[in-house]
Design an enzyme around this catalytic site. Structure first.
Site, PDB file in Angstrom:
ATOM      1  N   PRO A  43      46.434  66.747 -59.487  1.00  0.00           N
ATOM      2  CA  PRO A  43      46.636  67.029 -60.920  1.00  0.00           C
ATOM      3  C   PRO A  43      45.327  67.289 -61.645  1.00  0.00           C
ATOM      4  CG  PRO A  43      47.950  65.153 -60.224  1.00  0.00           C
ATOM      5  CD  PRO A  43      47.037  65.477 -59.088  1.00  0.00           C
ATOM      6  N   PRO A 226      21.486  45.767 -11.760  1.00  0.00           N
ATOM      7  CA  PRO A 226      22.514  44.763 -11.463  1.00  0.00           C
ATOM      8  C   PRO A 226      23.834  44.954 -12.197  1.00  0.00           C
ATOM      9  CG  PRO A 226      20.875  43.854 -12.953  1.00  0.00           C
ATOM     10  CD  PRO A 226      20.392  45.227 -12.584  1.00  0.00           C
ATOM     11  N   ASP A 249      28.231  53.657  -4.841  1.00  0.00           N
ATOM     12  CA  ASP A 249      28.798  52.500  -4.144  1.00  0.00           C
ATOM     13  C   ASP A 249      29.647  51.652  -5.082  1.00  0.00           C
ATOM     14  OD1 ASP A 249      27.583  53.210  -1.799  1.00  0.00           O
ATOM     15  OD2 ASP A 249      25.897  51.838  -2.004  1.00  0.00           O
ATOM     16  N   LYS A 271      31.766  50.750   0.652  1.00  0.00           N
ATOM     17  CA  LYS A 271      30.901  49.683   1.134  1.00  0.00           C
ATOM     18  C   LYS A 271      31.364  48.299   0.674  1.00  0.00           C
ATOM     19  CE  LYS A 271      27.878  50.623   3.378  1.00  0.00           C
ATOM     20  NZ  LYS A 271      26.502  51.077   3.168  1.00  0.00           N
ATOM     21  N   ASP A 304      18.432  47.619  -6.390  1.00  0.00           N
ATOM     22  CA  ASP A 304      17.324  48.474  -5.948  1.00  0.00           C
ATOM     23  C   ASP A 304      17.671  49.031  -4.572  1.00  0.00           C
ATOM     24  OD1 ASP A 304      14.144  49.031  -6.338  1.00  0.00           O
ATOM     25  OD2 ASP A 304      14.644  48.713  -4.237  1.00  0.00           O
ATOM     26  N   THR A 332      16.437  44.824  -9.120  1.00  0.00           N
ATOM     27  CA  THR A 332      17.269  44.191  -8.110  1.00  0.00           C
ATOM     28  C   THR A 332      18.013  42.995  -8.689  1.00  0.00           C
ATOM     29  OG1 THR A 332      17.300  43.332  -5.856  1.00  0.00           O
ATOM     30  CG2 THR A 332      15.462  42.642  -7.253  1.00  0.00           C
ATOM     31  N   ALA A 333      19.132  42.640  -8.063  1.00  0.00           N
ATOM     32  CA  ALA A 333      19.967  41.566  -8.588  1.00  0.00           C
ATOM     33  C   ALA A 333      19.201  40.259  -8.724  1.00  0.00           C
ATOM     34  CB  ALA A 333      21.189  41.376  -7.689  1.00  0.00           C
ATOM     35  N   MET A 384      25.129  38.702  -1.420  1.00  0.00           N
ATOM     36  CA  MET A 384      26.372  38.892  -0.651  1.00  0.00           C
ATOM     37  C   MET A 384      26.743  37.651   0.145  1.00  0.00           C
ATOM     38  SD  MET A 384      25.443  42.784   0.589  1.00  0.00           S
ATOM     39  CE  MET A 384      23.698  42.391   0.851  1.00  0.00           C
TER      40      MET A 384
END
Length: 476
Positions: A43, A226, A249, A271, A304, A332-333, A384
């Protein structure tokens, strides 16, 4: 992904904005910038819209919204301050399959308008999916500061030469490599310096010097860290955007895989324990074959690639076949996960050495040099080792470590799903079983684990992620 990011061509197309206030004005301005033919239903109009109307930039229907206003529209934006009206507009548009945006009401939208960094023809859109517009705006401000205005001219020059490059190279991969090289080098610096004519001459010269031949393949062996994408290196990120194919992986997190170039072919190498999608020798040969086909291959490995990642075997095969390769280390982890768990791997008062081993269980035994592991003032990091945890603890105790030696196991460290279980060599297997942990995990054994309770700084956001943290001395 709640919304599919798209760029819509509305040039010379009939678009409708419902509303005549300040918010509607901003949307009208955006549509006009995109070349749309804009009609406004309201309007009343504010001062700016009245000026646009007087200058013939928009059309105006001075009445309240009716579904008939949607006829022949390709897009509609509802910018009124009345929820009922906005909902009516949304429903009417969706019935007619017309894209509709309702300002500040994502639930009524079929599309949303992002924050925009405009370096036309280069456009960058930032959106929070309507959840936090202020956050999107703040991020846009950062991008505005980072991206020079000269990139608009750079994009225009690239567009001018696009057809020339297409005609020069018969191989699409070669075209992309040429542009990557050109846009990351001297060409960009010349445009930033305002030397556009010289930049165009340089680009033409560079193109004439390039031969139209199949690209040479190469392999990038890259450590993905990681799990947390924030821990990727700058070089890893750059190569992830260049690759034609990625072979990855199980330990590569989805968040990291999402950062790979979107049109790269993805090949899962598996893997997992006792279930390898591809055997290692098959992976080695796959990398060779892809590179020989002229592909730039990203071999993406968790952690790594040279620490329990079998990266050395892969590049040995590449070297034997004269395949060019690069290696990019990853966190690396051991260092990444231990840091996020608040467990320093060495400490003057607790441990003066650290040793990394794998805990693969074979025939219910683990082949490790136990006497060298069971030494005082040493931290043991076990990759692991989840399945073999009871054997690991038993053997360390049997070879001289006290059963009260502190030990910890961390699941999916550095991510929002991190879980930490702390105990001793005697108690950790039982605590781990009770916590229902799943791979990937990392085990840390040694006096440094005592520091976890005071140094654990990382607080995962998931409610369940801290639920399984067990104190070092449960009885206290």
């Amino acid at each position: 992904m709640d919304f599919l990011p798209v760029f819509l061509n509305v040039k010379n197309k009939a678009c409708l904005v419902v509303g005549g206030g300040e918010v509607a004005t901003r949307k009208v301005m955006l549509l006009l910038q995109a070349g749309a033919q804009v009609s406004v239903v309201s309007p009343k109009l504010d001062i700016v819209l009245n000026e646009y109307l007087a200058r013939g930039k928009i059309k105006h229907c001075a009445e309240y919204f009716q579904p008939g206003h949607l006829q022949n529209r390709v897009l509609v934006i509802a910018a009124t301050n009345d929820r009922t009206t906005n909902q009516q507009i949304s429903e009417a548009a969706q019935q007619r399959q017309i894209p509709v945006n309702v300002v500040d009401n994502p639930d009524l939208c079929t599309f949303i308008l992002p924050s925009i960094v405009d370096r036309s023809p280069l456009l960058i859109a930032v959106s929070s999916g309507g959840q936090s517009p202020v956050l999107a705006r703040l991020l846009r401000a950062q991008l505005e500061a980072m991206i020079p205005a000269a990139y608009a001219r750079l994009a225009a020059i690239a567009g001018k030469f696009r057809q020339h490059v297409r005609q020069h190279f018969t191989h699409p991969e070669k075209r992309r490599i040429f542009w990557e090289k050109a846009l990351q080098g001297r060409l960009t610096e010349m445009v930033l310096a305002g030397k556009d004519q010289a930049a165009q001459a340089y680009l033409l010269q560079s193109l004439q010097q390039e031969k139209d031949e199949p690209p040479q393949g190469e392999v990038y062996l890259v450590g993905a860290g990681p799990g947390n994408p924030d821990l990727l290196t700058f070089r890893a990120m750059r190569l992830m955007q260049q690759a034609d194919v990625v072979v990855y992986d199980r330990l590569v997190s989805p968040a990291i895989l999402d950062m790979v170039r979107r049109d790269a072919t993805r090949i899962y190498a598996g893997k997992e324990r006792n279930r390898h999608t591809l055997e290692q020798e098959s992976i080695n040969q796959l990398l060779v074959r892809l590179a020989q086909e002229g592909k730039r291959v990203l071999r993406l490995k968790g952690g790594d690639p040279f620490i329990f990642g079998r990266g050395g075997e892969e590049i040995e095969t590449l070297a034997a076949h004269n395949i060019p390769f690069q290696v990019v280390p990853g966190i690396t982890a051991a260092s990444g996960v231990a840091s996020y768990a608040g467990i320093p791997l060495t400490h003057r008062d607790y441990a003066q050495s650290c040793i990394f081993v794998t805990g693969h269980l074979k025939n219910n035994s683990i082949d490790l040099d136990w006497p060298s592991l069971a030494r005082p003032n040493q931290t043991i990091v076990i990759y692991m080792g989840l399945l073999g945890l009871p054997v690991l603890c038993q053997q360390l105790i049997a070879h001289g470590l006290p059963d009260t030696t502190p030990a910890a196991i961390i699941q999916q460290g550095t991510t929002q799903k991190q879980k930490t279980v702390v105990g001793t060599l005697q108690t950790l297997p039982g605590l781990t079983a009770a916590a229902n942990l799943t791979p990937p995990t990392l085990i840390i054994v040694g006096e440094v684990v005592k520091l976890h309770q005071t140094l654990a700084w990382f607080q995962p956001s998931e409610e369940t992620s801290r639920a399984d943290i067990i104190p070092l001395n449960p009885e206290t």
